[in-house]
Motif scaffolding. Sequence first.
Motif, short mmCIF file in Angstrom:
data_model
loop_
_atom_site.label_atom_id
_atom_site.label_comp_id
_atom_site.label_asym_id
_atom_site.label_seq_id
_atom_site.Cartn_x
_atom_site.Cartn_y
_atom_site.Cartn_z
N ILE A 270 15.05 -34.30 -17.76
CA ILE A 270 15.73 -35.32 -16.97
C ILE A 270 14.74 -36.44 -16.70
O ILE A 270 13.57 -36.19 -16.36
CB ILE A 270 16.26 -34.73 -15.65
CG1 ILE A 270 17.28 -33.61 -15.94
CG2 ILE A 270 16.92 -35.82 -14.79
CD1 ILE A 270 17.73 -32.87 -14.70
N ALA A 271 15.19 -37.68 -16.84
CA ALA A 271 14.31 -38.83 -16.58
C ALA A 271 15.14 -39.99 -16.06
O ALA A 271 16.36 -40.05 -16.24
CB ALA A 271 13.57 -39.24 -17.86
N ASP A 272 14.44 -40.92 -15.39
CA ASP A 272 15.11 -42.15 -14.98
C ASP A 272 14.90 -43.21 -16.06
O ASP A 272 14.10 -43.02 -16.99
CB ASP A 272 14.58 -42.63 -13.63
CG ASP A 272 13.08 -42.83 -13.62
OD1 ASP A 272 12.53 -43.28 -14.65
OD2 ASP A 272 12.44 -42.55 -12.58
N PRO A 273 15.61 -44.34 -16.00
CA PRO A 273 15.50 -45.35 -17.06
C PRO A 273 14.09 -45.87 -17.26
O PRO A 273 13.65 -46.08 -18.40
CB PRO A 273 16.44 -46.46 -16.58
CG PRO A 273 17.45 -45.76 -15.72
CD PRO A 273 16.69 -44.67 -15.04
N GLU A 274 13.34 -46.09 -16.18
CA GLU A 274 11.99 -46.62 -16.30
C GLU A 274 11.09 -45.65 -17.06
O GLU A 274 10.31 -46.05 -17.93
CB GLU A 274 11.41 -46.91 -14.91
CG GLU A 274 12.08 -48.06 -14.17
CD GLU A 274 13.44 -47.69 -13.59
OE1 GLU A 274 13.74 -46.47 -13.52
OE2 GLU A 274 14.20 -48.60 -13.23
N ARG A 275 11.22 -44.38 -16.75
CA ARG A 275 10.39 -43.39 -17.44
C ARG A 275 10.79 -43.29 -18.91
O ARG A 275 9.93 -43.16 -19.78
CB ARG A 275 10.54 -42.03 -16.76
CG ARG A 275 9.69 -40.95 -17.40
CD ARG A 275 9.76 -39.66 -16.62
NE ARG A 275 8.99 -38.60 -17.25
CZ ARG A 275 8.90 -37.36 -16.78
NH1 ARG A 275 9.53 -37.04 -15.66
NH2 ARG A 275 8.19 -36.45 -17.41
N ALA A 276 12.08 -43.36 -19.18
CA ALA A 276 12.52 -43.30 -20.57
C ALA A 276 11.94 -44.45 -21.39
O ALA A 276 11.48 -44.26 -22.53
CB ALA A 276 14.05 -43.32 -20.63
N LEU A 277 11.95 -45.65 -20.84
CA LEU A 277 11.39 -46.80 -21.55
C LEU A 277 9.89 -46.68 -21.71
O LEU A 277 9.33 -47.02 -22.76
CB LEU A 277 11.75 -48.09 -20.80
CG LEU A 277 13.22 -48.50 -20.84
CD1 LEU A 277 13.47 -49.67 -19.89
CD2 LEU A 277 13.63 -48.89 -22.26
N ALA A 278 9.20 -46.21 -20.66
CA ALA A 278 7.74 -46.06 -20.74
C ALA A 278 7.36 -45.03 -21.79
O ALA A 278 6.42 -45.24 -22.57
CB ALA A 278 7.19 -45.67 -19.37
N GLU A 279 8.08 -43.93 -21.84
CA GLU A 279 7.78 -42.90 -22.85
C GLU A 279 8.06 -43.41 -24.25
O GLU A 279 7.31 -43.12 -25.19
CB GLU A 279 8.60 -41.64 -22.55
CG GLU A 279 8.14 -40.89 -21.31
CD GLU A 279 8.94 -39.61 -21.08
OE1 GLU A 279 9.91 -39.39 -21.83
OE2 GLU A 279 8.59 -38.84 -20.16
N ALA A 280 9.15 -44.17 -24.41
CA ALA A 280 9.46 -44.73 -25.74
C ALA A 280 8.36 -45.67 -26.18
O ALA A 280 7.99 -45.70 -27.37
CB ALA A 280 10.80 -45.45 -25.70
N ALA A 281 7.81 -46.44 -25.25
CA ALA A 281 6.72 -47.36 -25.60
C ALA A 281 5.49 -46.61 -26.06
O ALA A 281 4.69 -47.13 -26.85
CB ALA A 281 6.38 -48.24 -24.40
N MET A 282 5.30 -45.37 -25.58
CA MET A 282 4.16 -44.55 -25.98
C MET A 282 4.47 -43.66 -27.18
O MET A 282 3.65 -42.85 -27.58
CB MET A 282 3.70 -43.68 -24.81
CG MET A 282 3.16 -44.48 -23.63
SD MET A 282 2.49 -43.40 -22.32
CE MET A 282 3.98 -42.61 -21.73
N GLY A 283 5.68 -43.80 -27.74
CA GLY A 283 6.06 -42.99 -28.89
C GLY A 283 6.61 -41.64 -28.55
O GLY A 283 6.83 -40.81 -29.44
N MET A 284 6.86 -41.36 -27.27
CA MET A 284 7.44 -40.08 -26.86
C MET A 284 8.95 -40.22 -26.85
O MET A 284 9.57 -40.58 -25.85
CB MET A 284 6.92 -39.69 -25.47
CG MET A 284 5.41 -39.51 -25.41
SD MET A 284 4.80 -39.29 -23.71
CE MET A 284 5.74 -37.85 -23.18
N VAL A 285 9.56 -39.93 -27.99
CA VAL A 285 10.99 -40.18 -28.19
C VAL A 285 11.70 -38.86 -28.46
O VAL A 285 11.30 -38.10 -29.35
CB VAL A 285 11.21 -41.14 -29.37
CG1 VAL A 285 12.69 -41.35 -29.63
CG2 VAL A 285 10.53 -42.48 -29.08
#
Length: 512
Positions: A178-193
């Motif tokens: 479970i994640a919030d939108p900000e964390r999802a975007l931050a992880e995507a920026a780091m390649g954690m998809v």
Amino acid sequence: MIEGPILVVDGAATNRITLKVRLAAACYQPLTARTGAEALEALEGARPSMVLIGGTPGDMDAIELCRRITAGSAVPVVMTVPQERRIAALEAGAAAVLDMPIDEMALFARIRGLMRNQLAGVAGHGGAHGPGLAEGQQPFRHEAPPRPCTALLIAGDAGAGLGWRHALLPRLSAHLRIADPERALAEAAMGMVPDLYLVAADMMQPGDGLRLLSELRSRRSSRNAAFAVVLDPARLEMMSVALDLGAGDVLTSGFTGGKAADEAALRLTALIRRKLAADAQREAAERERSLAWIDPLTGLPNRRFALPRLAEHCQDGPGRPGCAVVAMDIDRFKEVNDRYGHAAGDAVLAEIAARLERCVPAPGFVARVGGEEFLTVLPGLAETEAAELAQIMRAQVSGTAVHLPGRDPGLALRITLSAGVACHGAGPGGAGHSGGAYGVGSQAGESHASLIHPGESLAGRLHAGEGQPWASHPDTGRAAAAALLERADAALLRAKRSGRDRLMVWREEAAA
């Protein structure tokens, strides 16, 4: 336009005609079939890109027809079925199920989504597939995906996210976070998809989940993930918007129990399977593309890679640092093949290639451009530096004997190289003057391989037959690269004629 027609199957003439008119008005190519037998025959003859089962065929159950289509074809099937038969339709392989009566906006949004998948698959695989989804449509079944998967639940509300997780955990073979939108975007920026994003359409504000979907779909790191959107039942008019933004499916927020949870897990599993199939196909396409540029025996770039890049480095202009090349040939290589066999020769080539590659720093590279011929491209190096590096490469080859696999451990071959160096552009050895080759640091000792004859020069063979890689590069770079290769080749021939196992450098002499 979706590639190929859309096959409409319905036992009722009125329904068939209505769907055909709707599709034609939207500039699709509709075909119709009254029975399942007609549909299966059209599948073979007309090669449709999609099948739309609008009602029960005249000769069999609609779900049985879907099962037959998906069992032997990658063509996606969209079905309209009553609520109580949705799970059965998905288990039969339907790519999407629609409520009855058909909502036109939802229908066309589903078609556009499948069309988008098809076009993305064609772009990723060179259009090599037959009819249907180029990504290889996967049936909607309960089987788990082939590897451990991850899904990120973005509900906007912690309680709702926990409810989703509780409902899906026993039904979906994936690691759920479970994640919030900000964390999802931050992880995507780091390649954690993750493999799947499950996103609520409305969180803090109406539609902010759809904006998050659009943002994630636009990012290079996360655009190939699977996406599903959860809509409030009162907001189902946004379904077509979610699908057009890139969602692979849309669920309603009441999926947290009973058959609704079973259906949701089934649809999400299918999304993950299709995503993994698309990943595998992209990887296969990338491997195919790389084979066009890589020599399969040595793993080095081949001439199709080397020539265009050499032409780029040979283009004249302000700030261009110039370029040096080293043409190399294994001495008396034919004797290795004749005495020990071609498998031994292949082992020697692979080992020599590995030694050469270790010597060359980026952005330079070594390419295999012929049977026993190698070309090293050295951007920015002057004549002296290139000659020094060439000597290092030759020493790496001749300094340690090559052991042949499967042979007596005591059997090892000393391999030597002949080499020719030439430079273009800045520094000594630049183009524009006449000149000749001179020797540098000849090596004594036994040598191995055949002499390259004047009529079989490296530059000549690079230009013959497979010279098309030059075509996309400016004439200036191509002409300079061709001249550079001719000079390096002349130096290599001089090294061969002077006894092999030596380096010759093409030195330009100032015109009188």
